[in-house]
Design a protein around this motif. Sequence first.
Motif, PDB file in Angstrom:
ATOM      1  N   GLN A 101       0.832  -1.205   0.000  1.00  0.00           N
ATOM      2  CA  GLN A 101       0.000   0.000   0.000  1.00  0.00           C
ATOM      3  C   GLN A 101       0.864   1.252   0.000  1.00  0.00           C
ATOM      4  OE1 GLN A 101      -2.617  -0.299   3.355  1.00  0.00           O
ATOM      5  NE2 GLN A 101      -3.829  -1.947   2.461  1.00  0.00           N
ATOM      6  N   SER A 102       1.949   1.243   0.782  1.00  0.00           N
ATOM      7  CA  SER A 102       2.825   2.402   0.849  1.00  0.00           C
ATOM      8  C   SER A 102       3.477   2.679  -0.499  1.00  0.00           C
ATOM      9  CB  SER A 102       3.894   2.184   1.924  1.00  0.00           C
ATOM     10  OG  SER A 102       4.765   3.279   1.994  1.00  0.00           O
ATOM     11  N   LEU A 103       3.985   1.621  -1.144  1.00  0.00           N
ATOM     12  CA  LEU A 103       4.627   1.790  -2.451  1.00  0.00           C
ATOM     13  C   LEU A 103       3.616   2.218  -3.515  1.00  0.00           C
ATOM     14  CD1 LEU A 103       6.971  -1.351  -2.402  1.00  0.00           C
ATOM     15  CD2 LEU A 103       7.629   1.043  -2.061  1.00  0.00           C
ATOM     16  N   LEU A 104       2.447   1.616  -3.469  1.00  0.00           N
ATOM     17  CA  LEU A 104       1.416   1.938  -4.448  1.00  0.00           C
ATOM     18  C   LEU A 104       0.910   3.362  -4.246  1.00  0.00           C
ATOM     19  CD1 LEU A 104       0.058   0.601  -6.819  1.00  0.00           C
ATOM     20  CD2 LEU A 104      -1.672  -0.324  -5.277  1.00  0.00           C
ATOM     21  N   ARG A 105       0.844   3.797  -2.987  1.00  0.00           N
ATOM     22  CA  ARG A 105       0.377   5.155  -2.698  1.00  0.00           C
ATOM     23  C   ARG A 105       1.301   6.186  -3.353  1.00  0.00           C
ATOM     24  NH1 ARG A 105       0.473   4.706   2.294  1.00  0.00           N
ATOM     25  NH2 ARG A 105      -1.719   4.105   2.561  1.00  0.00           N
ATOM     26  N   ALA A 106       2.620   5.952  -3.251  1.00  0.00           N
ATOM     27  CA  ALA A 106       3.569   6.893  -3.853  1.00  0.00           C
ATOM     28  C   ALA A 106       3.420   6.931  -5.373  1.00  0.00           C
ATOM     29  CB  ALA A 106       4.996   6.498  -3.469  1.00  0.00           C
ATOM     30  N   GLN A 107       3.341   5.749  -6.000  1.00  0.00           N
ATOM     31  CA  GLN A 107       3.222   5.693  -7.457  1.00  0.00           C
ATOM     32  C   GLN A 107       1.897   6.278  -7.929  1.00  0.00           C
ATOM     33  OE1 GLN A 107       4.259   2.112  -9.545  1.00  0.00           O
ATOM     34  NE2 GLN A 107       5.714   1.459  -7.994  1.00  0.00           N
ATOM     35  N   PRO A 148      -7.904   7.730  -5.094  1.00  0.00           N
ATOM     36  CA  PRO A 148      -7.948   6.433  -5.791  1.00  0.00           C
ATOM     37  C   PRO A 148      -7.364   5.300  -4.965  1.00  0.00           C
ATOM     38  CG  PRO A 148      -7.313   8.148  -7.313  1.00  0.00           C
ATOM     39  CD  PRO A 148      -7.332   8.785  -5.959  1.00  0.00           C
ATOM     40  N   LEU A 149      -6.173   5.520  -4.364  1.00  0.00           N
ATOM     41  CA  LEU A 149      -5.582   4.446  -3.557  1.00  0.00           C
ATOM     42  C   LEU A 149      -6.427   4.183  -2.323  1.00  0.00           C
ATOM     43  CD1 LEU A 149      -3.383   2.409  -3.111  1.00  0.00           C
ATOM     44  CD2 LEU A 149      -2.076   4.146  -1.878  1.00  0.00           C
ATOM     45  N   SER A 150      -6.963   5.246  -1.713  1.00  0.00           N
ATOM     46  CA  SER A 150      -7.840   5.061  -0.568  1.00  0.00           C
ATOM     47  C   SER A 150      -9.021   4.181  -0.951  1.00  0.00           C
ATOM     48  CB  SER A 150      -8.324   6.415  -0.053  1.00  0.00           C
ATOM     49  OG  SER A 150      -9.284   6.261   0.959  1.00  0.00           O
ATOM     50  N   LEU A 151      -9.585   4.444  -2.108  1.00  0.00           N
ATOM     51  CA  LEU A 151     -10.732   3.655  -2.573  1.00  0.00           C
ATOM     52  C   LEU A 151     -10.339   2.207  -2.799  1.00  0.00           C
ATOM     53  CD1 LEU A 151     -13.657   3.502  -3.565  1.00  0.00           C
ATOM     54  CD2 LEU A 151     -12.852   4.239  -5.811  1.00  0.00           C
ATOM     55  N   VAL A 152      -9.190   2.004  -3.452  1.00  0.00           N
ATOM     56  CA  VAL A 152      -8.743   0.633  -3.730  1.00  0.00           C
ATOM     57  C   VAL A 152      -8.389  -0.086  -2.437  1.00  0.00           C
ATOM     58  CG1 VAL A 152      -6.937  -0.720  -4.835  1.00  0.00           C
ATOM     59  CG2 VAL A 152      -8.002   1.168  -6.064  1.00  0.00           C
ATOM     60  N   THR A 153      -7.721   0.617  -1.526  1.00  0.00           N
ATOM     61  CA  THR A 153      -7.372   0.009  -0.242  1.00  0.00           C
ATOM     62  C   THR A 153      -8.621  -0.426   0.500  1.00  0.00           C
ATOM     63  OG1 THR A 153      -5.376   1.373  -0.081  1.00  0.00           O
ATOM     64  CG2 THR A 153      -6.201   0.402   1.954  1.00  0.00           C
ATOM     65  N   ARG A 154      -9.623   0.441   0.486  1.00  0.00           N
ATOM     66  CA  ARG A 154     -10.873   0.104   1.154  1.00  0.00           C
ATOM     67  C   ARG A 154     -11.588  -1.025   0.431  1.00  0.00           C
ATOM     68  NH1 ARG A 154     -11.959   6.355   2.495  1.00  0.00           N
ATOM     69  NH2 ARG A 154     -11.755   6.246   4.757  1.00  0.00           N
ATOM     70  N   THR A 155     -11.478  -1.061  -0.882  1.00  0.00           N
ATOM     71  CA  THR A 155     -12.099  -2.153  -1.644  1.00  0.00           C
ATOM     72  C   THR A 155     -11.473  -3.487  -1.259  1.00  0.00           C
ATOM     73  OG1 THR A 155     -12.568  -0.661  -3.485  1.00  0.00           O
ATOM     74  CG2 THR A 155     -12.604  -3.020  -3.950  1.00  0.00           C
ATOM     75  N   PHE A 156     -10.131  -3.498  -1.207  1.00  0.00           N
ATOM     76  CA  PHE A 156      -9.447  -4.727  -0.801  1.00  0.00           C
ATOM     77  C   PHE A 156      -9.730  -5.043   0.672  1.00  0.00           C
ATOM     78  CE2 PHE A 156      -6.577  -4.078  -4.531  1.00  0.00           C
ATOM     79  CZ  PHE A 156      -6.800  -5.303  -5.122  1.00  0.00           C
TER      80      PHE A 156
END
Length: 604
Positions: A101-107, A148-156
């Motif tokens: 999540q941390s790496l994906l958040r940066a990208q 977007p990452l927040s949404l995906v993180t919450r989806t997962f």
Amino acid sequence: MPGNPREFLAVFRYSRRALELVWRTSRPLTLVLAVFTLLAGVLPAAVAWVGALIIDAVVAAAGVYRETGVVEAQPVMLLVAVEGALVGALAGAQRALSASQSLLRAQLGQRVNEMILEKALQLDLAQFEDAEFYDKLTRARREASSRPLSLVTRTFGLAQNGISLVSYGVLLAQFSGWAVLLLVLAGLPSFLAEAKFSGDAFRLFRWRSPETRMQMYLETVLAREDHAKEVQLFALGPRLLDRYRAIFRKLYREDRNLTLRRDGWGFVFGLVGTVTLYGAYAWVAFTTIAGRITLGQMTMYMMLFRQGQAAVSASLSAISGMYEDNLYLSTLYEYLETPVAPRTGELSQGPDPADGIRFEQVSFTYPGAETPALRDIDLHIRPGESLALVGENGAGKTTLIKLLAGLYTPTAGRILLDGLDLREWDPEALRRRIGVIFQDFARYQFTVGENIGAGDVSHFEDEARWEQAADQGMALPFIETLPGRFDTQLGKWFKDGRELSGGQWQKIALARAFMRSGADILVLDEPTAAMDAAAEAKIFEHFRQLTRDRIAILISHRFSTVRMADQIVVIDGGRIVERGSHAELMALDGIYARLFSLQARGYR
């Protein structure tokens, strides 16, 4: 929460786009996230189940010991080892989730910001000058880049908790199907409250965008070096800081009221879940006392109720959060889907290069304005001719230049270059033909060479071209005195930056205009306002020599240089009211003659 379920569900239309965006950003990290989400969802139920087996195995071994005196510890130790391995695997899965999540958040943050900036490059100048559009851009940049990452993180996370709930439900169903239903229903009140207040928070966010933008602007004025002189000299600091504080107090009151209502109702509805949990505990304890389940099963069911309630709460909170993320994502996609005027022109040359520039009955009204900035402009400038535009501030001179440069499209009439309507020109080909220095030219916090090279991106790092353009713009003599010459950092934003005088900055901007060696139309819009009259006269004499075979257009309030032009046009109220040479206009004894005489009187 919206008034009906259909409206609520409609908000989730951005979830698919967010998932696609994350997938395109990094497929490996998205797959890692999915795999470890699955593991983190299954392992807690497995740990609870093995924990129940351990307790029952301990009870059984204790019974054997009481009867035989023999300690049968091997089955218990094996189960303890299995549980330890499962707990270790769960910790590893959670760590892997956090890292991915941390790496994906940066990208993803970088990718969304790139999308915002790429869109900005496609927009028209008129859109940047529109306050409503700026509010839209501010909303996109402040919140949407992280959503977007927040949404995906919450989806997962929802998937993880869903998997956990299914596994918990399978085990709880052995106790009672009503227990599963009770577990789910207990979390609904808190979810409904969160969804409602998420919508309220978003509507508040949209409504107060102008205030937020004003607060950001006040920060800029109070903390930027280009405003510091006037802020200190006019003692503006305390007044602007008071305004900054007043905006904060207003925004804080709104946030405080929303937070208190949100957390107050959250506490009330949270009590429903707590009462449900301890009611379930009492139910399980009574069933154990009655001998219907074992001590190990009692421990497992109590753990399942606690973890299950946490999973239900997390799942419903994730849905509420996804709803909020979708609301904020709507601002991102609303910005990204801002309509862009189609680029219809494809031609790179006109049928009659000897015709030069023609304005035919050109009128233009700025978006949202009621009064036209230009009315019925007829103008012809042939190659090799120079034109001076004269008029009071706001008469429409700079607007005419923006139309010529293709930054705006006339609302009536047409502009032709080499006999071809500007709308049929390829925008890039048109802009290569024009070198412009505006009165509000940019002062880039780059090196000297990069400031000059910005005039022609195809030669942005060409040092030979820098030097040639600097010589033509009369900037080379003072550049030679700088410690790093063309490598000297300008401005005060970065280390070792050098600040230039207003006249030196204008020479840099003039050199930037000369970077386009292929440009046969050179436009100077008040380029020497920070120079004295003698320096300006010298620059324009130099400018005339360099533009003998080109079209040169000059805007200046100094008539000593204006009189050098082949043709002088006086604009008043957006119309051309006088035209001719200096001698012709003086003989006409109109606006030009009056303004020239007033200025000449000041030099006597």
